[in-house]
Design an enzyme around this catalytic site. Structure first.
Site, PDB file in Angstrom:
ATOM      1  N   ASP A 173     -26.006 -19.856 -51.622  1.00 61.70           N
ATOM      2  CA  ASP A 173     -24.975 -20.725 -52.285  1.00 61.70           C
ATOM      3  C   ASP A 173     -23.580 -20.298 -51.956  1.00 61.70           C
ATOM      4  O   ASP A 173     -23.413 -19.390 -51.402  1.00 61.70           O
ATOM      5  CB  ASP A 173     -25.276 -20.487 -53.792  1.00 61.70           C
ATOM      6  CG  ASP A 173     -24.691 -21.728 -54.774  1.00 61.70           C
ATOM      7  OD1 ASP A 173     -24.982 -22.803 -54.315  1.00 61.70           O
ATOM      8  OD2 ASP A 173     -23.878 -21.268 -55.640  1.00 61.70           O
ATOM      9  N   ARG A 181     -20.666 -17.944 -43.912  1.00 61.08           N
ATOM     10  CA  ARG A 181     -21.975 -17.939 -43.821  1.00 61.08           C
ATOM     11  C   ARG A 181     -22.450 -17.283 -42.589  1.00 61.08           C
ATOM     12  O   ARG A 181     -23.218 -16.589 -42.543  1.00 61.08           O
ATOM     13  CB  ARG A 181     -22.747 -19.333 -43.343  1.00 61.08           C
ATOM     14  CG  ARG A 181     -24.115 -19.616 -43.461  1.00 61.08           C
ATOM     15  CD  ARG A 181     -24.771 -20.869 -43.495  1.00 61.08           C
ATOM     16  NE  ARG A 181     -24.620 -21.415 -44.757  1.00 61.08           N
ATOM     17  CZ  ARG A 181     -23.967 -22.528 -44.979  1.00 61.08           C
ATOM     18  NH1 ARG A 181     -23.196 -22.958 -44.056  1.00 61.08           N
ATOM     19  NH2 ARG A 181     -23.904 -23.089 -46.062  1.00 61.08           N
TER      20      ARG A 181
END
Length: 201
Positions: free
Chosen positions: A70, A182
């Site tokens: 997420d 990420r």
């Protein structure tokens, strides 16, 4: 274990994990491959909560190891918003363009030096009978007053990365991976990959 499911229908995200897991002889599957009709409502109030919810739900249903992430944008002047609502910030039928317009409108009165923000990513790894593990990454920057750049997605065109002196959308995919939230979370996972996935064959 020879398969890991990435709890996403975004094939771009899956590619990031394929590069990490292929040396371990692990095949990467997405929800498109194993459960195309599975939709998980993201009811968590934190990135960690949503990532765990997705990973644990899919792991329980399919009985396999699952990686979920997420991620989103946290803006200091907005007390951390849009946060977990980053993808749907502009409401029903939200698009990247509408989300950017809303964010720029919400920040219109905020001076440049106070437009600090960060992208945050939390990876959750769940498997039946094991404790969920988390790996987190962040990328610091600030929000510009107008979009710049054609690459990336989401808020990338208005997120200025000071260390690169460009927006996230002006970076190549390789440059972005080196500095992105990420990318950092995946590198932290890489450091522990032997523990999580077993030794390389």
């Amino acid at each position: 274990m020879n398969e890991v499911i990435i709890a996403t229908k975004n094939r771009g995200k899956a590619k990031d994990f394929e590069a990490l897991l292929s040396p371990y002889g692990i095949r990467v599957l997405t929800l498109f491959d194993v459960a195309p009709d599975l939709d998980i409502e993201e009811t968590g109030t934190t990135f960690r909560g949503n990532a765990a919810l997705k990973a644990e739900t899919v792991a329980a249903q399919l009985g396999k190891m699952v990686i979920a992430d997420d991620s989103g944008l946290s803006v200091d002047a907005l007390d951390g918003k849009p946060g977990v609502y980053s993808a749907r910030y502009s409401g029903e039928g939200a698009t990247d363009e509408r989300n950017i317009e809303k964010l720029l409108s919400d920040l219109s009165a905020v001076p440049d030096e106070e437009r600090t923000a960060r992208f945050v990513c939390v990876l959750a790894i769940a498997a039946p009978g094991t404790e969920t593990r988390f790996f987190e990454g962040a990328c610091e920057g600030r929000i510009l007053r107008a979009p710049a750049g054609e690459n990336g997605f989401g808020y990338d065109p208005i997120f200025y990365v000071p260390t690169e002196e460009r927006t996230m959308a002006q970076l190549t995919p390789e440059e972005k991976a080196a500095v992105s939230h990420r990318g950092e979370a995946i590198r932290k996972l890489e450091e522990k990959a032997g523990e999580v996935f077993g030794e390389r064959p």
